[in-house]
Design a protein around this motif. Structure first.
Motif, PDB file in Angstrom:
ATOM      1  N   ARG A  80      48.316 -51.971 -43.653  1.00 16.16           N
ATOM      2  CA  ARG A  80      47.897 -51.016 -42.623  1.00 16.16           C
ATOM      3  C   ARG A  80      46.957 -49.950 -43.160  1.00 16.16           C
ATOM      4  O   ARG A  80      45.849 -49.754 -42.660  1.00 16.16           O
ATOM      5  N   VAL A  81      47.367 -49.247 -44.208  1.00 19.36           N
ATOM      6  CA  VAL A  81      46.555 -48.142 -44.722  1.00 19.36           C
ATOM      7  C   VAL A  81      45.230 -48.642 -45.286  1.00 19.36           C
ATOM      8  O   VAL A  81      44.170 -48.036 -45.077  1.00 19.36           O
ATOM      9  N   VAL A  82      45.273 -49.789 -45.978  1.00 20.33           N
ATOM     10  CA  VAL A  82      44.045 -50.353 -46.568  1.00 20.33           C
ATOM     11  C   VAL A  82      43.059 -50.742 -45.469  1.00 20.33           C
ATOM     12  O   VAL A  82      41.866 -50.423 -45.541  1.00 20.33           O
ATOM     13  N   LEU A  83      43.551 -51.420 -44.432  1.00 17.30           N
ATOM     14  CA  LEU A  83      42.664 -51.883 -43.356  1.00 17.30           C
ATOM     15  C   LEU A  83      42.099 -50.734 -42.522  1.00 17.30           C
ATOM     16  O   LEU A  83      40.945 -50.789 -42.086  1.00 17.30           O
ATOM     17  N   VAL A  88      36.921 -47.997 -40.923  1.00 14.41           N
ATOM     18  CA  VAL A  88      36.014 -46.854 -40.786  1.00 14.41           C
ATOM     19  C   VAL A  88      34.867 -46.955 -41.793  1.00 14.41           C
ATOM     20  O   VAL A  88      33.693 -46.765 -41.448  1.00 14.41           O
ATOM     21  N   ALA A  89      35.205 -47.264 -43.052  1.00 19.85           N
ATOM     22  CA  ALA A  89      34.188 -47.306 -44.111  1.00 19.85           C
ATOM     23  C   ALA A  89      33.152 -48.395 -43.857  1.00 19.85           C
ATOM     24  O   ALA A  89      31.941 -48.168 -44.007  1.00 19.85           O
ATOM     25  N   ASN A  90      33.610 -49.585 -43.436  1.00 20.89           N
ATOM     26  CA  ASN A  90      32.675 -50.686 -43.225  1.00 20.89           C
ATOM     27  C   ASN A  90      31.804 -50.452 -41.995  1.00 20.89           C
ATOM     28  O   ASN A  90      30.599 -50.745 -42.010  1.00 20.89           O
ATOM     29  N   GLY A  91      32.405 -49.906 -40.937  1.00 22.02           N
ATOM     30  CA  GLY A  91      31.616 -49.562 -39.746  1.00 22.02           C
ATOM     31  C   GLY A  91      30.510 -48.580 -40.101  1.00 22.02           C
ATOM     32  O   GLY A  91      29.352 -48.725 -39.677  1.00 22.02           O
ATOM     33  N   ALA A  92      30.858 -47.575 -40.929  1.00 17.34           N
ATOM     34  CA  ALA A  92      29.870 -46.571 -41.353  1.00 17.34           C
ATOM     35  C   ALA A  92      28.778 -47.202 -42.222  1.00 17.34           C
ATOM     36  O   ALA A  92      27.589 -46.883 -42.069  1.00 17.34           O
ATOM     37  N   MET A  93      29.161 -48.129 -43.114  1.00 16.98           N
ATOM     38  CA  MET A  93      28.188 -48.768 -44.011  1.00 16.98           C
ATOM     39  C   MET A  93      27.205 -49.643 -43.228  1.00 16.98           C
ATOM     40  O   MET A  93      26.017 -49.708 -43.571  1.00 16.98           O
ATOM     41  N   ALA A 188      29.467 -53.172 -36.242  1.00 18.85           N
ATOM     42  CA  ALA A 188      30.129 -51.927 -36.669  1.00 18.85           C
ATOM     43  C   ALA A 188      31.162 -51.483 -35.631  1.00 18.85           C
ATOM     44  O   ALA A 188      32.290 -51.107 -35.972  1.00 18.85           O
ATOM     45  N   GLY A 189      30.789 -51.556 -34.349  1.00 12.54           N
ATOM     46  CA  GLY A 189      31.716 -51.201 -33.276  1.00 12.54           C
ATOM     47  C   GLY A 189      32.925 -52.129 -33.236  1.00 12.54           C
ATOM     48  O   GLY A 189      34.073 -51.669 -33.099  1.00 12.54           O
ATOM     49  N   LEU A 190      32.677 -53.441 -33.362  1.00 11.98           N
ATOM     50  CA  LEU A 190      33.777 -54.418 -33.377  1.00 11.98           C
ATOM     51  C   LEU A 190      34.721 -54.171 -34.550  1.00 11.98           C
ATOM     52  O   LEU A 190      35.939 -54.305 -34.432  1.00 11.98           O
ATOM     53  N   VAL A 193      36.962 -51.043 -33.840  1.00 21.41           N
ATOM     54  CA  VAL A 193      37.938 -51.271 -32.755  1.00 21.41           C
ATOM     55  C   VAL A 193      38.949 -52.357 -33.125  1.00 21.41           C
ATOM     56  O   VAL A 193      40.170 -52.135 -33.073  1.00 21.41           O
ATOM     57  N   PHE A 194      38.448 -53.547 -33.510  1.00 18.52           N
ATOM     58  CA  PHE A 194      39.365 -54.685 -33.663  1.00 18.52           C
ATOM     59  C   PHE A 194      40.027 -54.761 -35.034  1.00 18.52           C
ATOM     60  O   PHE A 194      41.185 -55.169 -35.139  1.00 18.52           O
ATOM     61  N   VAL A 195      39.310 -54.363 -36.102  1.00 17.40           N
ATOM     62  CA  VAL A 195      39.995 -54.289 -37.401  1.00 17.40           C
ATOM     63  C   VAL A 195      41.025 -53.162 -37.349  1.00 17.40           C
ATOM     64  O   VAL A 195      42.125 -53.282 -37.903  1.00 17.40           O
ATOM     65  N   GLY A 196      40.677 -52.087 -36.637  1.00 19.52           N
ATOM     66  CA  GLY A 196      41.642 -51.007 -36.433  1.00 19.52           C
ATOM     67  C   GLY A 196      42.883 -51.506 -35.689  1.00 19.52           C
ATOM     68  O   GLY A 196      44.017 -51.191 -36.070  1.00 19.52           O
ATOM     69  N   ALA A 197      42.663 -52.300 -34.642  1.00 19.42           N
ATOM     70  CA  ALA A 197      43.794 -52.861 -33.876  1.00 19.42           C
ATOM     71  C   ALA A 197      44.615 -53.816 -34.738  1.00 19.42           C
ATOM     72  O   ALA A 197      45.851 -53.843 -34.659  1.00 19.42           O
ATOM     73  N   PHE A 198      43.931 -54.607 -35.569  1.00 19.73           N
ATOM     74  CA  PHE A 198      44.610 -55.537 -36.484  1.00 19.73           C
ATOM     75  C   PHE A 198      45.478 -54.751 -37.479  1.00 19.73           C
ATOM     76  O   PHE A 198      46.585 -55.163 -37.819  1.00 19.73           O
ATOM     77  N   ALA A 199      44.960 -53.596 -37.928  1.00 22.08           N
ATOM     78  CA  ALA A 199      45.708 -52.755 -38.865  1.00 22.08           C
ATOM     79  C   ALA A 199      46.935 -52.124 -38.204  1.00 22.08           C
ATOM     80  O   ALA A 199      47.992 -51.986 -38.821  1.00 22.08           O
ATOM     81  N   LEU A 200      46.790 -51.756 -36.931  1.00 25.46           N
ATOM     82  CA  LEU A 200      47.870 -51.049 -36.234  1.00 25.46           C
ATOM     83  C   LEU A 200      48.894 -52.000 -35.595  1.00 25.46           C
ATOM     84  O   LEU A 200      49.929 -51.549 -35.103  1.00 25.46           O
TER      85      LEU A 200
END
Length: 413
Positions: A80-83, A88-93, A188-190, A193-200
């Motif tokens: 969870r914490v890693v993802l 955020v970091a990958n979306g920004a990059m 970046a948007g995907l 949103v979705f990696v965040g959802a996968f993490a949560l």
């Protein structure tokens, strides 16, 4: 007394929950869009195919350097914490890279920001495999585990195949309809949103019961470098090289015929067959052993690539791609199944990200080398490279056959 299957035994679908699968599927899409999206925007903004190839390779290098470390972090601290950090970091990059490419920055800064995209890439597919294998081995009856793991690896590989076929296709559509920068901004948007959802997702709390309270693993890190695991990684790198060289060689082949944009459609012939066959692996009889499957299906892949030596028409190319599709999906499923079985206790996420990085590294190197050769020497020479890549995967299967004959510890995935 042996445990018999009861209706109350939980299925993987019930354990993970139905929403898990569409979330995990969409969350891996940006990863499949990265390499092609980067190549597209660099060629458009900077007008250099050579720089585009180097930039794609820089993405792969970033993933190779940091992917396994991120997998190890997920094993130790939980996914969870890693993802969440990576989302955020990958979306920004991805956004930063787009700004750098269109700005006045020198080429080295373009390469550096591309490396950053690869280094922060959330490898959803390997982490999903690790998550599901942990659920199966810790919450399912023992006699159901081998077949369920095989079916899960088949599904995951089919999902990967589908995403890696449609990823470049989506990049092409978005770049054509909107602008060359659009695929990376949407990716970046995907990602957020979705990696965040996968993490949560609640399944992110699933941590191997073999880990201590401080997150430490009972197995030594040196076990990650056993010959039986390294041969699987070598085979996966061969498959990645095949993906990279085949797509690049096919693009060159179609460019010679004045229709480079159709390469993705032809590539889909292989991808669709591969995904279907990958799903079918779960129904193969147990007596068709995993080590035999690796040899048989990588042998079919190699046979399909040999047709490239005599390919002189689109029809012959379609035939070759169809035969390769029969071999590539089941080969990948089998390699991931071996990796699951041979993962040291408490280190499954590390192992799965090592394989995921192996595919990206092979793909990036293959695409870069094939691009240079196609541009400098010609398509016919570039089409020899997929044969070499398939031969690497087959040779690794031969070595694995010998290593598998040595009795190992019981499969615990």
């Amino acid at each position: 007394m042996t445990h018999t299957h009861q209706p109350s035994d939980p299925s993987l679908l019930r354990i993970a929950g139905l929403p898990y699968f569409p979330i995990a599927f969409i969350a891996r899409l940006p990863f499949a869009m990265m390499v092609v999206g980067v190549l597209t925007v660099v060629v458009s903004a900077r007008g250099s195919l050579s720089l585009g190839g180097l930039t794609s390779a820089a993405v792969g290098l970033g993933t190779a350097c940091f992917g396994p470390l991120l997998g190890a972090a997920a094993d130790r601290f939980g996914q969870r914490v890693v993802l969440l950090v990576l989302a955020v970091a990958n979306g920004a990059m991805l956004v930063l890279f787009t700004v750098v490419v269109y700005g006045a920055a020198a080429d080295p800064f373009v390469l550096l920001s591309a490396f950053g995209i690869g280094a922060t890439a959330p490898q959803v597919a390997p982490l999903s495999r690790s998550r599901l294998v942990t659920m199966i081995t810790e919450r399912m009856p023992e006699e159901r585990r081998p077949r369920t793991i095989s079916g899960t690896m088949a599904y995951e590989s089919a999902a990967d195949e589908t995403v890696f076929v449609f990823g470049p296709f989506i990049v092409g559509i978005l770049a054509s309809i909107i602008a060359p920068w659009a695929p990376l901004v949407i990716a970046a948007g995907l990602t957020v949103v979705f990696v965040g959802a996968f993490a949560l997702h609640p399944s992110a709390r699933t941590v191997s019961q073999h880990r201590g309270s401080d997150g430490s693993a009972p197995s030594a890190a040196s076990e990650l470098f056993s010959a039986r695991l390294l041969v699987v990684i070598a085979g996966v790198v061969g498959v990645g090289m095949f993906f990279g060289t085949m797509l690049t060689g096919l693009t060159s082949f179609m460019a010679d015929r004045g229709a480079p944009e159709q390469a993705g459609l032809l590539y889909g012939v292989m991808g669709v067959g591969s995904a279907v066959l990958a799903l079918g692996v779960a129904w193969l009889p147990p007596r068709f052993s995993m080590r035999a499957r690796w040899l048989v299906f990588s042998g079919i892949l190699l046979a399909g690539t040999l047709i490239l030596l005599i390919t002189d028409s689109v029809g012959t190319m379609v035939l070759a791609l169809a035969i390769m599709g029969i071999g590539i999906g089941p080969t990948l499923v089998t390699q991931y199944s071996f990796a699951a079985a041979r993962s040291p206790l408490g280190r499954s996420a590390t192992v799965m990200t090592m394989l995921g990085s192996g595919i990206v590294v092979g793909q990036s190197i293959g695409a870069a080398v094939a691009g240079e050769i196609a541009e400098g020497t010609g398509t016919s020479v570039a089409l020899v490279l997929p044969i070499i890549a398939a031969a690497i995967a087959f040779a690794a299967g031969i070595v694995n056959w010998r290593l598998s004959a040595v009795r190992s510890r019981p499969v615990t995935a």
